[in-house]
Design an enzyme around this catalytic site. Structure first.
Site, PDB file in Angstrom:
ATOM      1  N   ARG A 119      42.407  84.825  49.274  1.00 17.34           N
ATOM      2  CA  ARG A 119      41.975  83.817  50.015  1.00 17.34           C
ATOM      3  C   ARG A 119      41.623  82.488  49.435  1.00 17.34           C
ATOM      4  O   ARG A 119      41.010  82.524  48.399  1.00 17.34           O
ATOM      5  CB  ARG A 119      41.056  84.303  50.989  1.00 17.34           C
ATOM      6  CG  ARG A 119      40.590  83.142  52.118  1.00 17.34           C
ATOM      7  CD  ARG A 119      39.656  83.850  53.223  1.00 17.34           C
ATOM      8  NE  ARG A 119      39.232  82.855  54.174  1.00 17.34           N
ATOM      9  CZ  ARG A 119      38.180  82.367  54.370  1.00 17.34           C
ATOM     10  NH1 ARG A 119      37.092  82.817  53.779  1.00 17.34           N
ATOM     11  NH2 ARG A 119      37.852  81.477  55.192  1.00 17.34           N
ATOM     12  N   LYS A 184      34.458  95.404  48.842  1.00 17.66           N
ATOM     13  CA  LYS A 184      35.647  94.966  49.301  1.00 17.66           C
ATOM     14  C   LYS A 184      36.591  95.977  48.665  1.00 17.66           C
ATOM     15  O   LYS A 184      36.831  96.169  47.464  1.00 17.66           O
ATOM     16  CB  LYS A 184      35.875  93.491  48.738  1.00 17.66           C
ATOM     17  CG  LYS A 184      37.370  92.978  48.934  1.00 17.66           C
ATOM     18  CD  LYS A 184      37.449  91.550  48.739  1.00 17.66           C
ATOM     19  CE  LYS A 184      39.015  90.872  49.101  1.00 17.66           C
ATOM     20  NZ  LYS A 184      39.277  89.819  48.828  1.00 17.66           N
ATOM     21  N   ARG A 318      28.957  85.144  54.572  1.00 18.44           N
ATOM     22  CA  ARG A 318      28.179  86.138  53.640  1.00 18.44           C
ATOM     23  C   ARG A 318      27.237  86.770  54.619  1.00 18.44           C
ATOM     24  O   ARG A 318      26.560  86.120  55.673  1.00 18.44           O
ATOM     25  CB  ARG A 318      27.704  85.073  52.566  1.00 18.44           C
ATOM     26  CG  ARG A 318      28.848  84.452  51.905  1.00 18.44           C
ATOM     27  CD  ARG A 318      29.599  85.346  50.830  1.00 18.44           C
ATOM     28  NE  ARG A 318      30.645  84.512  50.383  1.00 18.44           N
ATOM     29  CZ  ARG A 318      30.586  83.805  49.221  1.00 18.44           C
ATOM     30  NH1 ARG A 318      29.423  83.800  48.731  1.00 18.44           N
ATOM     31  NH2 ARG A 318      31.671  83.048  48.567  1.00 18.44           N
TER      32      ARG A 318
END
Length: 321
Positions: A119, A184, A318
Site C-alpha cells: 500500500r 502482519k 494504527r
C-alpha cells in the site's frame, strides 16, 4: 518475467528437501560436470536462494522449499488459466501492462518479485519461495463504482481460505491487511483501469508470508508473522489453489451483491473493532474509537465531533497506545 531453465529446475528440485546432495549425485542426475554444477549453484544463489556448500557433504538449501507447480495448482481448479514464473518485477504491473490479454480469474504466481509494492508504494520483500505472490485479473461491467469495497471482500476471502486450511488467530486491518497474532501476515493491492461508466479492469494482488528467513524478518519495519509459525510443512501448491478458488468465488459473489455479502464476516475478523486508534492523515493525527466500516467500505471513527468517515487510500490506521 523469467523462468528457470531445465537444469536450474532439476537442481532446485533436488535441493528442495533441505538435505545435502553431493556434487557427484548432482552431476549424475543432471549430466553435467563439476564446473557446470558450480555455475548452476551460482545462478540459483543470484535469485536469492541460500545454498550452503560443505566439503565432503555437498550442497543444501538453508530452508526446505516446495517449488510452485502450475500443473498441480491447475489440477485442483477449473476455469481460467493459472501461470507461474520464477522471477518477475511485479505480478500486478505485468498484468496491468496487458489487460486485454487475460480472462476473468486468470492468475500469475511468482517465486519472487524484485519490484513488489504494498500500500502507498511501499516495498514488499519477497525472498525466493518464501511467500505466496499472486495477481488475478477480473473485470466489472458496471464501471469503477462497482468496485467500492472490493479489497475488503478480498481480505475476507483470503482469511476464509486460510482458516479452512487450519490457520488460527487471523484478523483483518482496514483497509487491506491481514494479521496473525496481531502481526502482519499478508497484504492486498487492488489496481484498476476504467473509464467512467465503462468496463472496469481489475488486477488483484495478494502477498502472504509463508516461511520468512530470520534475517528478512529482522529488516522489516513492522512486526510480521508467517504461516510456518503454525505448521512446519506448507503445501504451497495446494494452498495456492485454495486461495485462488476462494478469490474466484468471492469475486463472483461481489459482482452480484457487492460488499454487503461480506460485512458480517468482516465485523467478525476486524482487529480494531471498538478499540482506541489513531488515524494518520498527512501531518495530522486524529484520535478516536474505531467503529468498523460502512456499506461502502469506508472506515468509521468516533471522536469528540461524532462519527467521522474516512476513505481508503488517504490515511493510515494504527492502534492508539
Amino acid at each position: 518475467m523469467k523462468q528457470l531453465n531445465s537444469r536450474q529446475q532439476a537442481l532446485l528440485s533436488m535441493l528442495a528437501d533441505g538435505g545435502f546432495h553431493s556434487g557427484e549425485q548432482i552431476g549424475i542426475a543432471l549430466g553435467i560436470s563439476r564446473a557446470a554444477i558450480s555455475q548452476q549453484i551460482k545462478s540459483l544463489r543470484q535469485l536469492g536462494l541460500e545454498i550452503f556448500s560443505i566439503t565432503g557433504k555437498g550442497y543444501r538449501l538453508d530452508t526446505p522449499l516446495q517449488p510452485l507447480n502450475a500443473e498441480i495448482i491447475r489440477s485442483h481448479l477449473h476455469g481460467a488459466p493459472v501461470h507461474t514464473c520464477a522471477v518477475i518485477g511485479s505480478t500486478n504491473q505485468y498484468m496491468m501492462a496487458q489487460l486485454d490479454r487475460w480472462q476473468k480469474g486468470e492468475c500469475l504466481l511468482a517465486e519472487t518479485q524484485t519490484a513488489g509494492r504494498g500500500r502507498r508504494g511501499r516495498q514488499w520483500h519477497s525472498p525466493f519461495g518464501s511467500q505466496f505472490i499472486m495477481s488475478m485479473y477480473w473485470r466489472l461491467d458496471d464501471g469503477p463504482s462497482a468496485a467500492m469495497g472490493l479489497s475488503l471482500a478480498i481480505g475476507v476471502a483470503v482469511v476464509r481460505a486460510l482458516e479452512a486450511q487450519g490457520y488460527q488467530g487471523l484478523s483483518l486491518k482496514w483497509p487491506n491487511d491481514i494479521y496473525m497474532a496481531r502481526r502482519k501476515l499478508a497484504g492486498i493491492l487492488v489496481e484498476m483501469s476504467a473509464a467512467v461508466g465503462g468496463l472496469c479492469h481489475l488486477v488483484i494482488g495478494v502477498g502472504i508470508n509463508l516461511n520468512l528467513p530470520d534475517d528478512v524478518i529482522a529488516r522489516l519495519d513492522q512486526p510480521c508473522a508467517h504461516l510456518a509459525e503454525q505448521t512446519a510443512a506448507i503445501d504451497r501448491n495446494k494452498l495456492s489453489a485454495a486461495i485462488i478458488h476462494a478469490l474466484r468465488e468471492t469475486l463472483a459473489l461481489f459482482e452480484q451483491q457487492g460488499l454487503s455479502a461480506f460485512l458480517t464476516e468482516w465485523n467478525r475478523l476486524d482487529m480494531f473493532m471498538q478499540q482506541p486508534v489513531k488515524v494518520l492523515l498527512g501531518d495530522q493525527i486524529i484520535h478516536g474509537t474505531y467503529c468498523g466500516i460502512d456499506g461502502q467500505g469506508n472506515m468509521l471513527l468516533q471522536d469528540g465531533n461524532g462519527i467521522r468517515k474516512f476513505v481508503g487510500g488517504e490515511i493510515s490506521l494504527r492502534a492508539d497506545s
